[in-house]
Design a protein around this motif. Structure first.
Motif, PDB file in Angstrom:
ATOM      1  N   CYS A  74       0.821  -1.218   0.000  1.00  0.00           N
ATOM      2  CA  CYS A  74       0.000   0.000   0.000  1.00  0.00           C
ATOM      3  C   CYS A  74       0.849   1.260   0.000  1.00  0.00           C
ATOM      4  O   CYS A  74       0.316   2.372   0.071  1.00  0.00           O
ATOM      5  CB  CYS A  74      -0.906   0.020   1.233  1.00  0.00           C
ATOM      6  SG  CYS A  74      -2.015  -1.377   1.358  1.00  0.00           S
ATOM      7  N   GLY A  75       2.158   1.107  -0.061  1.00  0.00           N
ATOM      8  CA  GLY A  75       3.085   2.223  -0.002  1.00  0.00           C
ATOM      9  C   GLY A  75       4.204   1.896   0.967  1.00  0.00           C
ATOM     10  O   GLY A  75       4.132   0.932   1.750  1.00  0.00           O
ATOM     11  N   ALA A  91       0.815   2.846   6.016  1.00  0.00           N
ATOM     12  CA  ALA A  91      -0.021   3.262   4.891  1.00  0.00           C
ATOM     13  C   ALA A  91      -1.268   2.393   4.749  1.00  0.00           C
ATOM     14  O   ALA A  91      -2.341   2.884   4.390  1.00  0.00           O
ATOM     15  CB  ALA A  91       0.792   3.232   3.595  1.00  0.00           C
ATOM     16  N   TRP A  92      -1.139   1.121   5.054  1.00  0.00           N
ATOM     17  CA  TRP A  92      -2.279   0.212   4.905  1.00  0.00           C
ATOM     18  C   TRP A  92      -3.411   0.522   5.883  1.00  0.00           C
ATOM     19  O   TRP A  92      -4.562   0.140   5.655  1.00  0.00           O
ATOM     20  CB  TRP A  92      -1.812  -1.231   5.086  1.00  0.00           C
ATOM     21  CG  TRP A  92      -1.422  -1.596   6.491  1.00  0.00           C
ATOM     22  CD1 TRP A  92      -0.235  -1.346   7.106  1.00  0.00           C
ATOM     23  CD2 TRP A  92      -2.229  -2.279   7.444  1.00  0.00           C
ATOM     24  NE1 TRP A  92      -0.236  -1.826   8.395  1.00  0.00           N
ATOM     25  CE2 TRP A  92      -1.451  -2.419   8.634  1.00  0.00           C
ATOM     26  CE3 TRP A  92      -3.524  -2.803   7.437  1.00  0.00           C
ATOM     27  CZ2 TRP A  92      -1.930  -3.039   9.779  1.00  0.00           C
ATOM     28  CZ3 TRP A  92      -3.999  -3.427   8.581  1.00  0.00           C
ATOM     29  CH2 TRP A  92      -3.208  -3.547   9.732  1.00  0.00           C
ATOM     30  N   ARG A  93      -3.109   1.235   6.967  1.00  0.00           N
ATOM     31  CA  ARG A  93      -4.114   1.526   7.991  1.00  0.00           C
ATOM     32  C   ARG A  93      -4.922   2.787   7.688  1.00  0.00           C
ATOM     33  O   ARG A  93      -5.924   3.064   8.370  1.00  0.00           O
ATOM     34  CB  ARG A  93      -3.432   1.679   9.360  1.00  0.00           C
ATOM     35  CG  ARG A  93      -2.613   0.469   9.765  1.00  0.00           C
ATOM     36  CD  ARG A  93      -2.042   0.629  11.157  1.00  0.00           C
ATOM     37  NE  ARG A  93      -3.097   0.536  12.152  1.00  0.00           N
ATOM     38  CZ  ARG A  93      -3.012   1.033  13.376  1.00  0.00           C
ATOM     39  NH1 ARG A  93      -1.935   1.709  13.745  1.00  0.00           N
ATOM     40  NH2 ARG A  93      -4.008   0.886  14.227  1.00  0.00           N
ATOM     41  N   ALA A  94      -4.518   3.558   6.687  1.00  0.00           N
ATOM     42  CA  ALA A  94      -5.237   4.789   6.360  1.00  0.00           C
ATOM     43  C   ALA A  94      -6.642   4.461   5.835  1.00  0.00           C
ATOM     44  O   ALA A  94      -6.843   3.437   5.180  1.00  0.00           O
ATOM     45  CB  ALA A  94      -4.465   5.591   5.317  1.00  0.00           C
ATOM     46  N   PRO A  95      -7.621   5.325   6.109  1.00  0.00           N
ATOM     47  CA  PRO A  95      -8.994   5.036   5.662  1.00  0.00           C
ATOM     48  C   PRO A  95      -9.120   4.844   4.156  1.00  0.00           C
ATOM     49  O   PRO A  95      -9.983   4.083   3.700  1.00  0.00           O
ATOM     50  CB  PRO A  95      -9.779   6.271   6.141  1.00  0.00           C
ATOM     51  CG  PRO A  95      -8.969   6.841   7.255  1.00  0.00           C
ATOM     52  CD  PRO A  95      -7.538   6.554   6.913  1.00  0.00           C
ATOM     53  N   SER A 108      -6.752   3.598   2.147  1.00  0.00           N
ATOM     54  CA  SER A 108      -5.655   2.764   1.664  1.00  0.00           C
ATOM     55  C   SER A 108      -6.150   1.736   0.652  1.00  0.00           C
ATOM     56  O   SER A 108      -7.349   1.472   0.522  1.00  0.00           O
ATOM     57  CB  SER A 108      -4.983   2.046   2.830  1.00  0.00           C
ATOM     58  OG  SER A 108      -5.658   0.844   3.161  1.00  0.00           O
ATOM     59  N   SER A 109      -5.177   1.118  -0.008  1.00  0.00           N
ATOM     60  CA  SER A 109      -5.460   0.119  -1.041  1.00  0.00           C
ATOM     61  C   SER A 109      -5.361  -1.300  -0.500  1.00  0.00           C
ATOM     62  O   SER A 109      -5.199  -2.241  -1.277  1.00  0.00           O
ATOM     63  CB  SER A 109      -4.477   0.309  -2.200  1.00  0.00           C
ATOM     64  OG  SER A 109      -3.137   0.326  -1.720  1.00  0.00           O
ATOM     65  N   VAL A 110      -5.466  -1.487   0.815  1.00  0.00           N
ATOM     66  CA  VAL A 110      -5.203  -2.788   1.413  1.00  0.00           C
ATOM     67  C   VAL A 110      -6.123  -3.877   0.896  1.00  0.00           C
ATOM     68  O   VAL A 110      -5.735  -5.055   0.834  1.00  0.00           O
ATOM     69  CB  VAL A 110      -5.275  -2.689   2.958  1.00  0.00           C
ATOM     70  CG1 VAL A 110      -6.692  -2.404   3.438  1.00  0.00           C
ATOM     71  CG2 VAL A 110      -4.697  -3.939   3.599  1.00  0.00           C
ATOM     72  N   ASP A 111      -7.328  -3.517   0.479  1.00  0.00           N
ATOM     73  CA  ASP A 111      -8.259  -4.527  -0.023  1.00  0.00           C
ATOM     74  C   ASP A 111      -8.055  -4.844  -1.499  1.00  0.00           C
ATOM     75  O   ASP A 111      -8.808  -5.634  -2.072  1.00  0.00           O
ATOM     76  CB  ASP A 111      -9.701  -4.070   0.214  1.00  0.00           C
ATOM     77  CG  ASP A 111     -10.023  -2.728  -0.424  1.00  0.00           C
ATOM     78  OD1 ASP A 111      -9.071  -2.005  -0.811  1.00  0.00           O
ATOM     79  OD2 ASP A 111     -11.216  -2.393  -0.536  1.00  0.00           O
ATOM     80  N   GLN A 112      -7.032  -4.243  -2.131  1.00  0.00           N
ATOM     81  CA  GLN A 112      -6.792  -4.465  -3.559  1.00  0.00           C
ATOM     82  C   GLN A 112      -5.494  -5.222  -3.843  1.00  0.00           C
ATOM     83  O   GLN A 112      -5.155  -5.439  -5.011  1.00  0.00           O
ATOM     84  CB  GLN A 112      -6.729  -3.113  -4.290  1.00  0.00           C
ATOM     85  CG  GLN A 112      -7.975  -2.253  -4.139  1.00  0.00           C
ATOM     86  CD  GLN A 112      -7.782  -0.903  -4.794  1.00  0.00           C
ATOM     87  OE1 GLN A 112      -7.431  -0.809  -5.958  1.00  0.00           O
ATOM     88  NE2 GLN A 112      -7.993   0.161  -4.027  1.00  0.00           N
ATOM     89  N   LEU A 113      -4.771  -5.632  -2.821  1.00  0.00           N
ATOM     90  CA  LEU A 113      -3.419  -6.139  -3.036  1.00  0.00           C
ATOM     91  C   LEU A 113      -3.383  -7.465  -3.792  1.00  0.00           C
ATOM     92  O   LEU A 113      -2.352  -7.823  -4.347  1.00  0.00           O
ATOM     93  CB  LEU A 113      -2.694  -6.272  -1.696  1.00  0.00           C
ATOM     94  CG  LEU A 113      -2.452  -4.956  -0.957  1.00  0.00           C
ATOM     95  CD1 LEU A 113      -1.723  -5.201   0.352  1.00  0.00           C
ATOM     96  CD2 LEU A 113      -1.668  -3.978  -1.830  1.00  0.00           C
TER      97      LEU A 113
END
Length: 429
Positions: free
Chosen positions: A15-16, A21-25, A27-32
């Motif tokens: 996510c960066g 970075a993954w904890r930001a509202p 973030s792209s964490v659900d797209q990895l």
């Protein structure tokens, strides 16, 4: 002699590069696990005319509660990205400790064909015992053995790519598919590998994929000077960058090479219209960073337990660089941060949160362009390996706001001049 050209790669990581970075509202964490995420980022980088995208790799899964690291395997990911882009280079990491030369050469040659000559290989020797235990080792081989294996590994891979001459493939439907007189066995019998060859894949479009390396120890720097065609570096400030740059150029010359070897330190940027707004972007990510995860990251860099260090006191003394058993580049940067900034443990954790000690610039587009130009002109870098703290947001900011300034100043291309990674980097086929 043609004028130097600035080179820009972007290092794609989860996510960066900021550990939170993954904890930001947003973030792209659900797209990895979605290849479209990586394809879209690569298309953004290509729109900015960057030289290449770069994917690192790791072979262990530890402390997963701290956030994402590795998800999709890099060469598989780059194969998909090759079909979603047209010009941008594609650099993937392959470990000389865990692969075999024939397997690696075959994968990399195939991807160079698939991408029509856009592939680069980041050569690594790997570093962690947890990775080694996934590949049949009880622990990681020592530093000297890893580099001896890497030396032979790269030599064999080059020989395999050269085992097909450029005109060996005929495709003559009325006659021969290939000229056997132009396809050669290599008959390599070394200390680590036995490889007869030839490669099963015809000669790659670039002749050989571009070799990247990030040598930091004396042995690593010598290896890079002999083999690398472009080099990643860690530099906290300009004097450190200049010292590394001068040392590598000296070693390249001592190796008998007249090549131009671009050197690209990592660069973390927070971009905004004003300094306060840029600082607020950094602080918003820093505020999401758990202390326990930060301490574990520091432990992985310095190879010792620091869980009981008082957060608001000075960093305890660390071993000298010469006595450090792990990767030298990052450790040297941490020592330099401690020497020049004298941070508390808490301040050091924040300093390492994005990029792990790579140069970080927080400011307006002009300020960031000034920094890049200064390092470039002062021979601290030939370009940079961009490490966006948040993806895709930080890369979007850089492409939309900083790249146009670099283009107006005549430092960076407005259009690609060729179609291969070698042409982007000004290297010979």
């Amino acid at each position: 002699m043609s004028p130097r050209s600035l080179h820009l790669n972007v290092f794609l990581f989860a996510c960066g590069h900021h550990r939170a970075a993954w904890r930001a509202p947003d973030s792209s964490v659900d797209q990895l696990g979605d290849i479209r995420y990586y394809e879209a980022i690569a298309q953004t980088a290509e729109r900015g005319k960057l030289d290449a995208i770069f994917l690192a790799d790791g072979h262990s899964a530890e402390h997963l509660e701290d956030g994402p690291r590795w998800f999709l395997e890099p060469l598989t990911t780059l194969t998909a990205i090759a079909r979603a882009t047209e010009r941008i280079g594609l650099i993937g990491t392959v470990s000389s400790t865990f692969y075999s030369p024939f397997h690696a050469a075959r994968l990399l040659a195939s991807l160079d064909h698939i991408s029509h000559g856009r592939l680069g290989w980041n050569v690594v020797t790997s570093m962690f015992d947890a990775e080694a235990r996934n590949h049949g080792y009880a622990a990681m081989p020592d530093h000297a053995q890893r580099y001896a294996r890497a030396e032979e590994f790269v030599t064999v891979a080059k020989a395999l790519w050269d085992s097909w001459e450029a005109d060996a493939l005929l495709g003559d439907r009325a006659g021969r598919y290939a000229d056997p007189g132009r396809v050669h066995a290599i008959h390599h019998h070394g200390d680590f590998f036995r490889v007869d060859g030839p490669l099963t894949v015809p000669r790659p479009p670039q002749g050989r994929p571009v070799l990247f390396q990030a040598g930091a120890s004396p042995q690593g720097r010598d290896f890079a000077a002999r083999h690398a065609e472009a080099i990643y570096a860690v530099a906290h400030d300009l004097p450190a960058a200049q010292a590394y740059y001068q040392d590598i150029q000296r070693r390249v010359g001592a190796a008998g090479r007249a090549d131009t070897v671009p050197i690209m330190p990592g660069l973390v940027t927070y971009v905004a219209a004003g300094q306060a707004e840029a600082r607020a972007k950094q602080q918003a990510l820093d505020a999401l960073l758990p202390v326990a995860a930060s301490l574990r990251q520091l432990e992985s860099f310095i190879f010792q337990d620091c869980g009981d260090w008082p957060l608001d006191e000075a960093v305890p003394p660390l071993p000298a660089l010469a006595d450090f058993p792990g990767p030298k580049g990052r450790y040297a940067t941490i020592l330099r941060i401690i020497e020049t900034e004298q941070p508390t443990v808490r301040q050091l954790l924040g300093r390492l949160a994005a990029g792990g000690g790579h140069c970080t610039v927080v400011g307006t587009p002009d300020q960031i362009a000034d920094h890049i130009e200064h390092w470039f002109v002062q021979r601290g870098a030939d370009g940079f390996n961009l490490m966006p703290p948040s993806l895709p947001h930080s890369l979007d900011d850089f492409i939309e706001q900083v790249v146009p300034i670099l283009q107006r100043r005549g430092l960076f291309r407005r259009e690609y001049r060729g179609r291969t990674l070698r042409s982007h980097l000004g290297l010979d086929e």
